[in-house]
Design an enzyme around this catalytic site. Structure first.
Site, PDB file in Angstrom:
ATOM      1  NE  ARG A   1      15.049  18.461   1.134  1.00  0.00           N
ATOM      2  CZ  ARG A   1      14.892  18.206   2.428  1.00  0.00           C
ATOM      3  NH1 ARG A   1      15.113  17.002   2.900  1.00  0.00           N
ATOM      4  NH2 ARG A   1      14.496  19.149   3.250  1.00  0.00           N
TER       5      ARG A   1
ATOM      6  NE  ARG B   1      13.086  20.749  13.199  1.00  0.00           N
ATOM      7  CZ  ARG B   1      12.936  20.740  11.884  1.00  0.00           C
ATOM      8  NH1 ARG B   1      12.710  21.860  11.233  1.00  0.00           N
ATOM      9  NH2 ARG B   1      13.018  19.614  11.215  1.00  0.00           N
TER      10      ARG B   1
ATOM     11  CG  HIS C   1       9.663  22.954   4.697  1.00  0.00           C
ATOM     12  ND1 HIS C   1       9.209  23.414   5.911  1.00  0.00           N
ATOM     13  CD2 HIS C   1      10.128  21.701   4.918  1.00  0.00           C
ATOM     14  CE1 HIS C   1       9.395  22.476   6.835  1.00  0.00           C
ATOM     15  NE2 HIS C   1       9.955  21.431   6.251  1.00  0.00           N
TER      16      HIS C   1
ATOM     17  CG  ASN D   1      15.615  13.965   0.415  1.00  0.00           C
ATOM     18  OD1 ASN D   1      16.590  14.319   1.080  1.00  0.00           O
ATOM     19  ND2 ASN D   1      14.372  14.263   0.758  1.00  0.00           N
TER      20      ASN D   1
ATOM     21  CD  GLU E   1       9.234  18.595   0.095  1.00  0.00           C
ATOM     22  OE1 GLU E   1      10.152  19.257   0.565  1.00  0.00           O
ATOM     23  OE2 GLU E   1       8.589  17.768   0.767  1.00  0.00           O
TER      24      GLU E   1
END
Ligand code: ADP
Length: 393
Positions: A91, A241, A180, A7, A379
């Site tokens: 990823r 955010r 996600h 990743n 993940e």
């Protein structure tokens, strides 16, 4: 059979080496702060001493060299030869409309990922660098790209189309993609397994609540709605955010504060959300201050929880019902406070919170018809599983 999961972020490389015979993590770690005078390298391997160092690591290539060296190190290592890595899973954040599922990487796929750079200018270039560096250092080992956006590839047009001029949509491929995806699809599948029912019979809302946060509706095994959009800015209130705001705020504030588009973009992504409401993005700090009566932190948590409730309600309606709600990622897995607030007063809709189980972060935290569950996301395992499947292993 070992799969190396990579990743690659703009200044970090996270990795896991997973033995796919038993899905056990053989070794894992992270190289952070690439290009700085001091980088941070942390490594853990089964049955070996942990390793940490802070020597400078110039770039992604140097990071991967460091990772391979330690994986094959006589004292810390877990393999003796690169060829013990059967495949590499990357990823990749944005697959645009090009990639609906995980795919074996070749020149054409690399070009495709490159064309998605305008949609994810921060992440895709780093993901591509990771692929190129792995190709160079581990040539001959097949590589697979697993996209954060592919969970959203099953969205129906009414969910992915924005009501904006068609020229904008067509020219710039503006639509809801969702992010996600590996996490949402991993926990949705796991929930079905744990409930002992086929995914094709379940309507599940998955809440991925980490620093970034998003929520998705998985109806009968397919994602039909998700809160992030063209970019990971839309939807829930996040660490830094804003999530959903009236789009008219952007030209309004630009005019009044004389800010450029780039400055507004940076404010909405990095200086908004819980950070703007409380001065912090860490939920442990925010919850502690709220408990002591801090009005700003209490309001921020009210806003955070309200937004999640709003989405769960909307998604239950979109799916024509609800069988399970899954909480995952840092806040979803560990904040009993947030889960308890989200699930409060929902008895009429079939959700009866089991507060004792909730306090313990148990798997099942409700007793009603709708199952509320806490499922740790994984993940890396999802990327490794996809890699194995794409490689036909
Ligand atoms: P990322 O999106 O960076 O992967 P994580 O999934 O690790 O993020 O989640 C990070 C968030 O989880 C942070 O806001 C952190 O404060 C929160 N968190 C971690 N542990 C707890 C806890 N025990 N209680 C509440 N929040 C927690």
């Amino acid at each position: 059979m070992n799969i190396l999961v990579l990743n690659c972020g703009s200044s970090s490389v996270k990795f896991q080496l997973i033995n796919m015979e038993n899905e056990a993590v053989v070794a894992k770690g992270i190289v952070e702060e690439l290009g700085r005078p001091q980088s941070k390298f942390k490594y853990k391997a089964n049955g070996k001493e942990d390793y940490v160092d802070t020597t400078a690591v110039a770039d992604h290539e140097a990071a991967l060299i460091k990772i391979l060296n330690i994986l094959m190190h006589p004292q810390y290592g877990v393999i003796v030869d690169k060829r013990e890595i059967t495949g590499i899973g990357h990823r990749v954040v944005h697959g645009g409309s090009e990639f609906a599922s995980s795919i074996l990487i070749d020149e054409q796929v690399i070009d495709g990922i490159r064309t998605c750079i305008p949609l994810s200018p921060l992440h895709n270039p780093a993901n591509l660098t990771g692929i190129e560096v792995a190709e160079k250092l581990l040539s001959g080992i097949p590589q697979v790209a697993v996209f954060d956006t592919s969970h959203g590839a099953t969205l129906p047009p009414e969910a992915y189309t924005y009501a904006i001029p068609s020229k904008w949509r067509d020219t710039y491929k503006i639509r809801r993609y969702g992010f996600h995806g590996t996490s949402h699809s991993y926990v949705a599948k796991k929930a079905a397994e744990l409930l002992g029912k086929p995914a094709s019979e379940l309507r599940i809302v998955t809440c991925h609540l980490g620093n970034g946060a998003s929520i998705s509706a998985v109806k009968f095994g397919h994602c039909v709605e998700t809160s992030m959009g063209l970019t990971p800015l839309e939807g829930l209130v996040m660490g830094t955010r804003s999530g959903d705001i009236d789009p008219a705020i952007i030209p309004f504030i630009g005019r009044h504060e004389k800010l450029t588009m780039e400055e507004i973009d940076a404010h909405l992504n990095k200086k908004s959300g819980m950070m703007a409401l409380t001065g912090d993005s860490d939920f442990r700090i925010i919850e502690e201050r709220a408990e002591k009566g801090s009005a700003a932190d209490i309001l921020a948590l009210d806003i955070y929880v309200h937004r999640i409730k709003k989405y769960i309600g909307a998604y239950a309606f979109v799916m024509g019902g609800l069988d399970a709600i899954v909480f995952t990622a840092g806040i979803g897995e560990k904040s009993s406070y947030v889960r308890s607030r989200v699930l409060a007063d929902m008895e009429d809709l079939g959700i009866i919170l089991d507060e004792q189980a909730n306090q313990k972060n148990d798997l099942h935290i409700s007793t009603g018809r709708v199952k509320a569950m806490v499922i740790p996301t994984n993940e890396e395992l999802k990327i490794a599983r996809d890699t194995k499947q794409v490689l036909g292993l």
